[in-house]
Design a protein around this motif. Structure first.
Motif, PDB file in Angstrom:
ATOM      1  N   TRP B  34       0.698  -1.123  -0.021  1.00 45.64           N
ATOM      2  CA  TRP B  34      -0.158  -0.088  -0.011  1.00 45.64           C
ATOM      3  C   TRP B  34       0.766   1.124   0.116  1.00 45.64           C
ATOM      4  CZ3 TRP B  34      -5.307   0.191  -0.844  1.00 45.64           C
ATOM      5  CH2 TRP B  34      -5.770  -1.078  -0.719  1.00 45.64           C
ATOM      6  N   TYR B  35       0.589   2.148  -1.042  1.00 46.60           N
ATOM      7  CA  TYR B  35       1.559   3.374  -1.029  1.00 46.60           C
ATOM      8  C   TYR B  35       0.334   4.674  -0.928  1.00 46.60           C
ATOM      9  CZ  TYR B  35       5.189   1.110  -3.083  1.00 46.60           C
ATOM     10  OH  TYR B  35       6.503   0.397  -3.367  1.00 46.60           O
ATOM     11  N   LYS B  36       1.112   5.823  -0.257  1.00 47.47           N
ATOM     12  CA  LYS B  36       0.079   6.967  -0.405  1.00 47.47           C
ATOM     13  C   LYS B  36       0.889   8.120  -1.185  1.00 47.47           C
ATOM     14  CE  LYS B  36      -1.361  10.569   2.538  1.00 47.47           C
ATOM     15  NZ  LYS B  36      -0.917  11.705   3.776  1.00 47.47           N
ATOM     16  N   GLN B  37       0.159   8.752  -2.107  1.00 43.76           N
ATOM     17  CA  GLN B  37       0.786   9.861  -2.627  1.00 43.76           C
ATOM     18  C   GLN B  37       0.079  11.120  -2.297  1.00 43.76           C
ATOM     19  OE1 GLN B  37       0.051   9.794  -6.919  1.00 43.76           O
ATOM     20  NE2 GLN B  37       1.840  10.618  -7.130  1.00 43.76           N
ATOM     21  N   LEU B  46       3.795   2.686   2.248  1.00 40.88           N
ATOM     22  CA  LEU B  46       3.035   2.611   3.616  1.00 40.88           C
ATOM     23  C   LEU B  46       3.233   1.429   4.559  1.00 40.88           C
ATOM     24  CD1 LEU B  46      -0.405   4.480   2.934  1.00 40.88           C
ATOM     25  CD2 LEU B  46       1.607   5.730   3.923  1.00 40.88           C
ATOM     26  N   ILE B  47       2.545   0.226   3.900  1.00 37.93           N
ATOM     27  CA  ILE B  47       2.886  -1.059   4.374  1.00 37.93           C
ATOM     28  C   ILE B  47       3.053  -2.126   3.298  1.00 37.93           C
ATOM     29  CG2 ILE B  47       1.460  -2.809   5.568  1.00 37.93           C
ATOM     30  CD1 ILE B  47       0.006  -0.778   7.128  1.00 37.93           C
ATOM     31  N   ALA B  48       3.980  -3.085   3.748  1.00 35.45           N
ATOM     32  CA  ALA B  48       4.075  -4.144   2.860  1.00 35.45           C
ATOM     33  C   ALA B  48       3.611  -5.525   3.434  1.00 35.45           C
ATOM     34  CB  ALA B  48       5.486  -4.448   2.212  1.00 35.45           C
ATOM     35  N   LEU B  49       2.932  -6.406   2.677  1.00 35.70           N
ATOM     36  CA  LEU B  49       2.466  -7.703   3.394  1.00 35.70           C
ATOM     37  C   LEU B  49       3.121  -8.773   2.503  1.00 35.70           C
ATOM     38  CD1 LEU B  49      -1.056  -6.328   3.351  1.00 35.70           C
ATOM     39  CD2 LEU B  49       0.238  -6.679   5.384  1.00 35.70           C
ATOM     40  N   SER B  77      -7.295   4.590  10.997  1.00 38.02           N
ATOM     41  CA  SER B  77      -8.426   5.097  12.164  1.00 38.02           C
ATOM     42  C   SER B  77      -8.249   6.291  12.385  1.00 38.02           C
ATOM     43  CB  SER B  77      -8.126   3.957  13.269  1.00 38.02           C
ATOM     44  OG  SER B  77      -6.801   4.320  13.659  1.00 38.02           O
ATOM     45  N   ALA B  78      -9.260   6.878  12.839  1.00 39.68           N
ATOM     46  CA  ALA B  78      -9.427   8.373  13.472  1.00 39.68           C
ATOM     47  C   ALA B  78      -8.622   9.429  12.358  1.00 39.68           C
ATOM     48  CB  ALA B  78      -8.617   8.305  14.810  1.00 39.68           C
ATOM     49  N   SER B  79      -9.149   9.387  11.078  1.00 40.99           N
ATOM     50  CA  SER B  79      -8.545  10.222  10.201  1.00 40.99           C
ATOM     51  C   SER B  79      -8.189  11.630  10.716  1.00 40.99           C
ATOM     52  CB  SER B  79      -9.258  10.214   8.937  1.00 40.99           C
ATOM     53  OG  SER B  79     -10.734  10.766   9.019  1.00 40.99           O
ATOM     54  N   ILE B  80      -7.120  12.205  10.183  1.00 33.54           N
ATOM     55  CA  ILE B  80      -6.699  13.587  10.407  1.00 33.54           C
ATOM     56  C   ILE B  80      -6.596  14.252   9.023  1.00 33.54           C
ATOM     57  CG2 ILE B  80      -5.537  13.053  12.579  1.00 33.54           C
ATOM     58  CD1 ILE B  80      -2.843  12.823  11.280  1.00 33.54           C
ATOM     59  N   PRO B  81      -6.514  15.575   8.922  1.00 37.24           N
ATOM     60  CA  PRO B  81      -6.397  16.437   7.696  1.00 37.24           C
ATOM     61  C   PRO B  81      -4.938  15.682   6.777  1.00 37.24           C
ATOM     62  CG  PRO B  81      -7.187  17.725   9.251  1.00 37.24           C
ATOM     63  CD  PRO B  81      -6.842  16.480  10.261  1.00 37.24           C
ATOM     64  N   SER B  82      -3.980  15.250   7.419  1.00 31.88           N
ATOM     65  CA  SER B  82      -2.691  14.887   6.748  1.00 31.88           C
ATOM     66  C   SER B  82      -2.714  13.583   5.933  1.00 31.88           C
ATOM     67  CB  SER B  82      -1.516  15.282   7.524  1.00 31.88           C
ATOM     68  OG  SER B  82      -1.704  14.115   8.441  1.00 31.88           O
ATOM     69  N   ASP B  83      -3.989  12.901   6.291  1.00 36.53           N
ATOM     70  CA  ASP B  83      -4.197  11.670   5.527  1.00 36.53           C
ATOM     71  C   ASP B  83      -4.723  12.083   4.148  1.00 36.53           C
ATOM     72  OD1 ASP B  83      -5.743  10.016   8.344  1.00 36.53           O
ATOM     73  OD2 ASP B  83      -3.650  10.175   7.815  1.00 36.53           O
ATOM     74  N   VAL B  84      -4.990  13.216   3.643  1.00 35.71           N
ATOM     75  CA  VAL B  84      -5.550  13.617   2.460  1.00 35.71           C
ATOM     76  C   VAL B  84      -4.502  13.119   1.228  1.00 35.71           C
ATOM     77  CG1 VAL B  84      -5.935  15.446   0.944  1.00 35.71           C
ATOM     78  CG2 VAL B  84      -6.964  15.384   2.909  1.00 35.71           C
ATOM     79  N   GLY B  85      -4.735  12.457   0.361  1.00 33.87           N
ATOM     80  CA  GLY B  85      -3.897  12.015  -0.692  1.00 33.87           C
ATOM     81  C   GLY B  85      -4.562  10.680  -1.442  1.00 33.87           C
ATOM     82  N   ILE B  86      -4.100  10.532  -2.333  1.00 36.92           N
ATOM     83  CA  ILE B  86      -4.407   9.173  -3.163  1.00 36.92           C
ATOM     84  C   ILE B  86      -3.374   7.894  -2.529  1.00 36.92           C
ATOM     85  CG2 ILE B  86      -4.566   8.107  -5.464  1.00 36.92           C
ATOM     86  CD1 ILE B  86      -4.166  10.792  -6.588  1.00 36.92           C
ATOM     87  N   TYR B  87      -4.410   6.984  -2.309  1.00 42.72           N
ATOM     88  CA  TYR B  87      -3.770   5.753  -1.838  1.00 42.72           C
ATOM     89  C   TYR B  87      -3.967   4.586  -2.929  1.00 42.72           C
ATOM     90  CZ  TYR B  87      -4.042   7.802   2.722  1.00 42.72           C
ATOM     91  OH  TYR B  87      -3.900   8.492   3.960  1.00 42.72           O
ATOM     92  N   PHE B  88      -2.543   3.904  -3.171  1.00 43.52           N
ATOM     93  CA  PHE B  88      -2.683   2.939  -4.239  1.00 43.52           C
ATOM     94  C   PHE B  88      -2.200   1.621  -3.583  1.00 43.52           C
ATOM     95  CE2 PHE B  88      -2.924   5.544  -8.094  1.00 43.52           C
ATOM     96  CZ  PHE B  88      -2.180   6.620  -7.640  1.00 43.52           C
ATOM     97  N   CYS B  89      -3.271   0.324  -3.957  1.00 44.77           N
ATOM     98  CA  CYS B  89      -2.680  -0.730  -3.629  1.00 44.77           C
ATOM     99  C   CYS B  89      -1.670  -1.168  -4.660  1.00 44.77           C
ATOM    100  CB  CYS B  89      -3.788  -1.788  -3.518  1.00 44.77           C
ATOM    101  SG  CYS B  89      -4.739  -1.815  -4.813  1.00 44.77           S
TER     102      CYS B  89
END
Lengths: 112, 113
Positions: B34-37, B46-49, B77-89
């Motif tokens: 999972w990546y965040k842009q 972000l995370i590798a499985l 969980s408990a999102s904050i404004p800096s979570d804004v972006g594009i998430y790619f699997c």
């Protein structure tokens, strides 16, 4: 800290000009990649390389060309820029046998 | 070729809410990532499985590798404004061009303060 660098970050250029987007990494990674991405949209693989003197075309057809003369350097060239080339170009690298890529910050290209 | 179906395409949520997104594939993968842009930047891992059934956390982020090896989800969980972006699997297998990452089309997250 990502050690992959793309220059320039932003480029506005006229139609018909030749441009080269630079990508360099200091991690010694064998594999390098170029992606094209329109704003807020999916990533399209346009070129990749598994090592020096190795280059392959990706899933999305592109008029650009690449070269890999040195491990750390993977430049992308457009011989004659057109407005349809306007996009963000992202470079990435990974070590052989490992998972996941490290991305650069991208070059946002605008052709006018 | 292999394709990943990522959903939802976009989310607009209130700060403090939990977020869930997922990716499915018609074929199996050995690794899910999972990546965040952030706007104007390149994607960041972000995370590798690496193992079917694996559940991994990174702060407020939790991701799971599906038992069938054909899917993965990411929760914030408990999102904050800096979570804004594009998430790619992304899914990945071993060897040659099959070792290239296959990316989903992304989930665009907007967070309202």
């Amino acid at each position: 800290e990502a050690d992959i660098y793309q220059t320039p970050r932003y480029l506005v250029i006229g139609t018909g000009k030749k441009i080269t987007l630079e990508c360099s990494q200091t991690m010694g990674h064998d594999k390098m990649y170029w992606y094209q991405q329109d704003p807020g949209m999916e990533l399209h693989l346009i070129h990749y390389s598994y090592g020096v003197n190795s280059t392959e075309k990706g899933d999305l057809s592109s008029e650009s060309t690449v070269s890999r003369i040195r491990t750390e350097h993977f430049p992308l060239t457009l011989e004659s820029a057109r407005p349809s080339h306007t996009s963000q170009y992202l470079c990435a690298s990974s070590p052989r046998g490992a998972f996941g890529y490290t991305f650069g910050s991208g070059t946002r290209l605008t052709v006018v | 070729g292999q394709q990943l179906n990522q959903s939802p395409q976009s989310m607009f949520i209130q700060e403090g809410e939990d977020v869930s997104m997922n990716c499915t594939s018609s074929s199996i993968f050995n690794t899910w990532l999972w990546y965040k842009q952030d706007p104007g930047e390149g994607p960041v891992l972000l995370i590798a499985l690496y193992k079917a059934g694996e559940l991994t956390s990174n702060g407020r982020l939790t991701a799971q590798f599906g038992i069938t090896r054909k899917d993965s989800f990411l929760n914030i969980s408990a999102s904050i404004p800096s979570d804004v972006g594009i998430y790619f699997c992304a899914g990945q297998n071993y060897g040659g061009s099959q070792g290239n990452l296959i990316f989903g089309k992304g989930t665009k997250l907007s967070v309202k303060p």
